[in-house]
Design an enzyme around this catalytic site. Structure first.
Site, PDB file in Angstrom:
ATOM      1  N   ASN A   2       0.866  -1.176   0.000  1.00 52.36           N
ATOM      2  CA  ASN A   2       0.000   0.000   0.000  1.00 52.36           C
ATOM      3  C   ASN A   2       0.906   1.230   0.000  1.00 52.36           C
ATOM      4  O   ASN A   2       1.463   1.586   1.033  1.00 52.36           O
ATOM      5  CB  ASN A   2      -0.888  -0.046   1.252  1.00 52.36           C
ATOM      6  CG  ASN A   2      -1.736   1.210   1.417  1.00 52.36           C
ATOM      7  OD1 ASN A   2      -1.819   2.031   0.504  1.00 52.36           O
ATOM      8  ND2 ASN A   2      -2.359   1.354   2.581  1.00 52.36           N
ATOM      9  N   LYS A  32       0.150   4.235  -0.288  1.00 51.81           N
ATOM     10  CA  LYS A  32      -0.496   5.427   0.285  1.00 51.81           C
ATOM     11  C   LYS A  32      -0.221   6.641  -0.626  1.00 51.81           C
ATOM     12  O   LYS A  32      -0.153   6.470  -1.842  1.00 51.81           O
ATOM     13  CB  LYS A  32      -0.033   5.647   1.728  1.00 51.81           C
ATOM     14  CG  LYS A  32      -0.197   4.367   2.561  1.00 51.81           C
ATOM     15  CD  LYS A  32      -0.039   4.564   4.031  1.00 51.81           C
ATOM     16  CE  LYS A  32      -0.256   3.216   4.731  1.00 51.81           C
ATOM     17  NZ  LYS A  32      -0.187   3.324   6.195  1.00 51.81           N
ATOM     18  N   HIS A  90      -9.620   1.278   4.784  1.00 54.25           N
ATOM     19  CA  HIS A  90      -8.346   1.436   5.492  1.00 54.25           C
ATOM     20  C   HIS A  90      -8.547   2.377   6.689  1.00 54.25           C
ATOM     21  O   HIS A  90      -9.330   3.321   6.604  1.00 54.25           O
ATOM     22  CB  HIS A  90      -7.278   1.992   4.540  1.00 54.25           C
ATOM     23  CG  HIS A  90      -5.909   1.951   5.147  1.00 54.25           C
ATOM     24  ND1 HIS A  90      -5.476   2.901   6.038  1.00 54.25           N
ATOM     25  CD2 HIS A  90      -4.906   1.052   5.015  1.00 54.25           C
ATOM     26  CE1 HIS A  90      -4.238   2.583   6.424  1.00 54.25           C
ATOM     27  NE2 HIS A  90      -3.877   1.468   5.824  1.00 54.25           N
ATOM     28  N   GLU A 146      -6.897   4.739   7.785  1.00 53.47           N
ATOM     29  CA  GLU A 146      -6.677   6.163   7.488  1.00 53.47           C
ATOM     30  C   GLU A 146      -7.909   6.770   6.816  1.00 53.47           C
ATOM     31  O   GLU A 146      -8.242   7.931   7.044  1.00 53.47           O
ATOM     32  CB  GLU A 146      -5.413   6.322   6.623  1.00 53.47           C
ATOM     33  CG  GLU A 146      -4.156   6.079   7.453  1.00 53.47           C
ATOM     34  CD  GLU A 146      -2.979   5.508   6.688  1.00 53.47           C
ATOM     35  OE1 GLU A 146      -2.947   5.591   5.451  1.00 53.47           O
ATOM     36  OE2 GLU A 146      -2.071   4.963   7.355  1.00 53.47           O
ATOM     37  N   GLU A 203      -5.639  -4.954  10.503  1.00 50.26           N
ATOM     38  CA  GLU A 203      -4.592  -3.964  10.743  1.00 50.26           C
ATOM     39  C   GLU A 203      -4.875  -3.233  12.047  1.00 50.26           C
ATOM     40  O   GLU A 203      -5.659  -2.271  12.057  1.00 50.26           O
ATOM     41  CB  GLU A 203      -4.556  -2.946   9.601  1.00 50.26           C
ATOM     42  CG  GLU A 203      -4.267  -3.559   8.244  1.00 50.26           C
ATOM     43  CD  GLU A 203      -3.672  -2.537   7.292  1.00 50.26           C
ATOM     44  OE1 GLU A 203      -2.572  -2.785   6.801  1.00 50.26           O
ATOM     45  OE2 GLU A 203      -4.304  -1.486   7.077  1.00 50.26           O
ATOM     46  N   GLY A 263       2.240   2.194  10.879  1.00 52.55           N
ATOM     47  CA  GLY A 263       3.205   3.287  10.748  1.00 52.55           C
ATOM     48  C   GLY A 263       3.881   3.661  12.056  1.00 52.55           C
ATOM     49  O   GLY A 263       4.536   4.698  12.156  1.00 52.55           O
ATOM     50  N   SER A 301       3.233  -2.132  10.441  1.00 50.05           N
ATOM     51  CA  SER A 301       4.683  -2.175  10.714  1.00 50.05           C
ATOM     52  C   SER A 301       5.318  -3.525  10.407  1.00 50.05           C
ATOM     53  O   SER A 301       6.223  -3.981  11.104  1.00 50.05           O
ATOM     54  CB  SER A 301       4.971  -1.760  12.162  1.00 50.05           C
ATOM     55  OG  SER A 301       4.556  -0.432  12.373  1.00 50.05           O
TER      56      SER A 301
HETATM   57  P1  PGA Z   1       2.664   0.219   7.706  1.00 49.75           P
HETATM   58  O1  PGA Z   1       1.199   0.417   7.066  1.00 49.75           O
HETATM   59  O2  PGA Z   1       3.209  -1.069   7.148  1.00 49.75           O
HETATM   60  O3  PGA Z   1       3.442   1.418   7.286  1.00 49.75           O
HETATM   61  O4  PGA Z   1       2.460   0.150   9.193  1.00 49.75           O
HETATM   62  C1  PGA Z   1       0.344  -0.658   6.857  1.00 49.75           C
HETATM   63  C2  PGA Z   1      -0.936  -0.163   6.230  1.00 49.75           C
HETATM   64  O5  PGA Z   1      -1.397   0.921   6.604  1.00 49.75           O
HETATM   65  O6  PGA Z   1      -1.514  -0.824   5.351  1.00 49.75           O
END
Ligand code: PGA
Length: 254
Positions: free
Chosen positions: A10, A12, A99, A101, A171, A177, A217
């Site tokens: 992803n 983003k 997601h 976010e 997640e 993140g 992460s």
């Molecule tokens: P990350 O994000 O691996 O940077 O923690 C995962 C995601 O949001 O899909």
């Protein structure tokens, strides 16, 4: 029942077109040279990158194109939005929906996300439905039921055959993140719980056929351990999907 194993990147809101092309080319070459585990790789790129990435992925075995969102309506006066049908027409196969976010910054709730799931399926896309709890909820000990409820609300209107074709990404919000991952036990516990929840509604065969990814992460040095859980079928990778070496090492860890 053999479930599909998937590692999805992803991106983003990262990378210019040139940077994206470089990253995709590197991934295509490394996957061809180094990956022999049959994993399905997905690159979920920003909308603007889709046509260029599609060109670079032509003939790349085992790598599919993904998007990070779509609108819930088929078409119409929705300035600035992108439809599932447009994505499908641009060779997109997978779409990330719900997601955390999108939930946190754009107010998306499961009622809306379930509409996006429907339109994505109608247009022939495979939804990657994201769910996960905040740290507060985990600290209160309600995480298992909270995430199961997200799935019921967004997906339980589907029939058994349809839900079998969906991908779920667990997640935990506190792990995205942050550099803090769920432990392999925490990931397996949740995945197993969700699969039982799905089996309760749809039966064991349907539940066993659903790919459940872990995200948050995930890095080359922790991926193999996280993926070792029997109900963990791969990963949704944010930060580490922006570096070809790290991303391909995670695919190889599967
Ligand atoms: P990350 O994000 O691996 O940077 O923690 C995962 C995601 O949001 O899909």
């Amino acid at each position: 029942m053999v479930r599909k194993k998937i590692v999805a990147g992803n991106w983003k809101m990262n990378h210019t077109l040139a940077e994206g092309e470089k990253l995709t080319s590197e991934i295509v070459n490394m996957v061809a040279d180094e990956v022999h585990n049959g994993a399905q790789v997905v690159l979920a790129v920003p909308y603007l990158h889709i046509p260029g990435t599609a060109r670079l992925l032509k003939g790349a075995d085992g790598i599919a194109l993904g998007a990070q969102n779509c609108h819930e309506e088929e078409s119409g006066a929705f300035t600035g939005e992108i439809s599932a049908g447009m994505l499908r027409s641009a060779a997109v196969e997978y779409v990330i929906l719900g997601h955390s976010e999108r939930r946190a910054y754009f107010g998306e709730k499961d009622v809306l996300i379930s509409k996006k799931v429907d339109i994505a399926l109608k247009e022939g896309l495979i939804p990657i439905y994201c769910c996960g709890e905040t740290l507060d909820i985990r600290d209160q000990g309600n995480h298992l039921d909270f995430v199961a409820k997200q799935i019921s609300e967004a997906l339980f209107h589907l029939d058994a055959k349809t839900i079998s074709g969906i991908v779920i990404a667990y997640e935990p919000v506190w792990a995205i993140g942050t550099g803090r991952t769920a432990s392999p036990n925490q990931a397996q516990e949740m995945h197993e719980y969700l699969r039982k929840h799905l089996a309760g509604k749809y039966g064991k065969d349907a539940a066993d056929s659903i790919t459940i990814l872990y995200g948050g992460s995930c890095k080359p040095d922790n991926a193999a351990e996280i993926f070792s859980g029997p109900d963990v079928d791969g990963g949704l990778i944010g930060g580490a999907s922006l570096k070809s070496r790290d991303f391909v090492d995670i695919i190889k860890a599967l």
